[in-house]
Design an enzyme around this catalytic site. Structure first.
Site, PDB file in Angstrom:
ATOM      1  N   VAL A  85       0.836  -1.216   0.000  1.00 42.48           N
ATOM      2  CA  VAL A  85       0.000   0.000   0.000  1.00 42.48           C
ATOM      3  C   VAL A  85       0.869   1.263   0.000  1.00 42.48           C
ATOM      4  CG1 VAL A  85      -1.692   1.300   1.380  1.00 42.48           C
ATOM      5  CG2 VAL A  85      -1.920  -1.171   1.124  1.00 42.48           C
ATOM      6  N   GLY A  88       3.742   3.410  -4.513  1.00 45.40           N
ATOM      7  CA  GLY A  88       3.973   3.744  -5.921  1.00 45.40           C
ATOM      8  C   GLY A  88       3.567   2.657  -6.895  1.00 45.40           C
ATOM      9  N   LEU A  89       2.907   1.613  -6.417  1.00 46.42           N
ATOM     10  CA  LEU A  89       2.543   0.507  -7.310  1.00 46.42           C
ATOM     11  C   LEU A  89       1.051   0.521  -7.688  1.00 46.42           C
ATOM     12  CD1 LEU A  89       4.624  -2.393  -5.677  1.00 46.42           C
ATOM     13  CD2 LEU A  89       5.253  -0.965  -7.619  1.00 46.42           C
ATOM     14  N   GLY A  90       0.360   1.566  -7.317  1.00 45.30           N
ATOM     15  CA  GLY A  90      -1.042   1.701  -7.742  1.00 45.30           C
ATOM     16  C   GLY A  90      -2.012   0.822  -6.976  1.00 45.30           C
ATOM     17  N   SER A  91      -1.766   0.660  -5.673  1.00 45.64           N
ATOM     18  CA  SER A  91      -2.652  -0.198  -4.871  1.00 45.64           C
ATOM     19  C   SER A  91      -4.068   0.364  -4.793  1.00 45.64           C
ATOM     20  CB  SER A  91      -2.082  -0.395  -3.463  1.00 45.64           C
ATOM     21  OG  SER A  91      -2.014   0.849  -2.797  1.00 45.64           O
ATOM     22  N   ALA A  93      -5.633   2.305  -6.991  1.00 45.93           N
ATOM     23  CA  ALA A  93      -6.314   2.131  -8.283  1.00 45.93           C
ATOM     24  C   ALA A  93      -6.790   0.691  -8.425  1.00 45.93           C
ATOM     25  CB  ALA A  93      -5.361   2.485  -9.427  1.00 45.93           C
ATOM     26  N   ASP A 135      -2.823   5.204 -13.315  1.00 53.62           N
ATOM     27  CA  ASP A 135      -2.970   3.989 -12.502  1.00 53.62           C
ATOM     28  C   ASP A 135      -4.281   3.271 -12.808  1.00 53.62           C
ATOM     29  OD1 ASP A 135      -0.772   5.150 -11.353  1.00 53.62           O
ATOM     30  OD2 ASP A 135      -1.381   4.742  -9.293  1.00 53.62           O
TER      31      ASP A 135
HETATM   32  O1  PMV Z   1       3.381   6.936  -6.705  1.00 56.46           O
HETATM   33  P1  PMV Z   1       2.278   6.820  -7.681  1.00 56.46           P
HETATM   34  O2  PMV Z   1       2.092   5.437  -8.190  1.00 56.46           O
HETATM   35  O3  PMV Z   1       1.025   7.483  -7.202  1.00 56.46           O
HETATM   36  O4  PMV Z   1       2.728   7.634  -9.003  1.00 56.46           O
HETATM   37  C1  PMV Z   1       2.755   9.003  -9.063  1.00 56.46           C
HETATM   38  C2  PMV Z   1       3.128   9.451 -10.432  1.00 56.46           C
HETATM   39  C3  PMV Z   1       3.212  10.959 -10.610  1.00 56.46           C
HETATM   40  O5  PMV Z   1       3.596  11.192 -11.957  1.00 56.46           O
HETATM   41  C4  PMV Z   1       4.245  11.572  -9.700  1.00 56.46           C
HETATM   42  C5  PMV Z   1       1.872  11.639 -10.330  1.00 56.46           C
HETATM   43  C6  PMV Z   1       0.766  11.268 -11.301  1.00 56.46           C
HETATM   44  O6  PMV Z   1      -0.404  11.396 -10.875  1.00 56.46           O
HETATM   45  O7  PMV Z   1       1.039  10.920 -12.464  1.00 56.46           O
END
Ligand code: PMV
Length: 299
Positions: A85, A88-91, A93, A135
């Site tokens: 969670v 940065g892996l889109g949990s 979404a 995501d």
């Molecule tokens: O950390 P994540 O998976 O929410 O990725 C964010 C990616 C950004 O480019 C920094 C923001 C976005 O909404 O695209």
């Protein structure tokens, strides 16, 4: 009867942060999935690792919003997830998309995938205040996707290892880091603007490399992208330690993925075990994954 759907998480090959300024990015669905089982019930119930609640916008904001979006049917929903969670892996979404699709099927609502992706993005916007459609789109449709065009590229035929620093997974982290980059750009418009444009150009080159299966060259560009994300101030010592460990273990390339400030990095490799071992030795949690051709699926 019950309906179970799973939806994948995602990594960025190129372009996080730059995509916020209209630059091109490439994101890939990965085989880490959130599973949602929906059953008709006489009250709304949501069961997850967090606990059991009814419609609860504090404890289960994404799932509660998904239920509400589809007219608050009386359903019991059970969630389990392989996606760490807030890293940065889109949990978020994945849980939103899987919940929408499972209710959609169980209740015979007949929304198509384009509408599932649209509603999931609206929910992320409502809950988080800001979100790119990346995501939710990737989790709905799967595969390797160029953003903002939404063009599908070929699935990569190499291994992918994710390294989690287990640090920095705080609520609202993405919004904070996006703002931090915006402030840096305000302070130094020319150099930061150039870095953002350069990152955008990588995605354009990267598309050819993906299609021609030039993974060595793709990895090299990912390494440069990592350096530029560091320059934007979203790297951390822990992320770079895992990135360098993966490269030293022979990965084609490695970079942070997502908003940064902690969270996860990703490496492309044909020796996933070796790379995973190096990531663990450097203090991270390694996940040997794969690229996911399918988005949300009924199972
Ligand atoms: O950390 P994540 O998976 O929410 O990725 C964010 C990616 C950004 O480019 C920094 C923001 C976005 O909404 O695209």
């Amino acid at each position: 009867m019950a309906t179970t759907c799973t939806a994948p998480g995602k990594i960025y090959l190129f372009g996080e942060h730059a995509v916020v300024y209209g630059e091109t990015a490439i994101a890939c669905a990965v085989e880490l999935r959130t599973r949602v089982c929906v059953e008709r019930s006489n009250e709304i119930l949501i069961l997850s690792d967090i606990g059991t609640t009814g419609l609860d916008f504090e404890m289960h904001p994404y799932v509660s919003s998904a239920i509400q979006k589809l007219g608050s049917p009386d359903v019991s929903i059970e969630i389990s997830s392989e996606i760490p969670v807030g890293s940065g892996l889109g949990s978020s979404a994945a849980v939103t998309v899987a919940t929408l699709e499972a209710i959609n099927i169980e209740c015979g609502l007949l929304y198509d995938k384009t509408n599932i992706a649209r509603m999931a993005h609206e929910i992320e916007m409502e809950v988080q205040g800001a979100a790119s459609p990346t995501d939710t789109f990737v989790s709905t449709f799967g595969g390797v996707v160029e953003i903002p065009s939404r063009k599908k590229l070929d699935i990569l035929e190499c291994g992918v290892v994710i390294g989690n620093t287990n640090k920095g997974a705080t609520p609202g982290k993405t919004a904070k880091l996006v703002k931090q980059v915006a402030l840096l750009k305000e302070e130094y418009p020319d150099p930061i603007g150039s870095i953002i444009k350069t990152i955008g150009s990588f995605a354009q080159h990267g598309e050819n490399m993906v299609m021609q299966k030039k993974y060595q060259a793709l990895g090299k560009l990912m390494n440069i992208n990592h350096g530029l994300l560091d320059a934007l101030g979203v790297g951390t010592m822990e992320l770079s330690a895992l990135v360098y460990a993966a490269r030293n273990a022979g990965a084609y390339g490695a970079k942070l993925t997502g908003a940064g400030g902690g969270g996860c990095m990703v490496a492309l490799t044909d020796s996933p075990r070796q790379v995973a071992c190096a990531i663990e030795k450097a203090g991270g949690t390694a996940i040997i994954s794969g690229f996911a051709p399918d988005g949300v699926l009924q199972v």
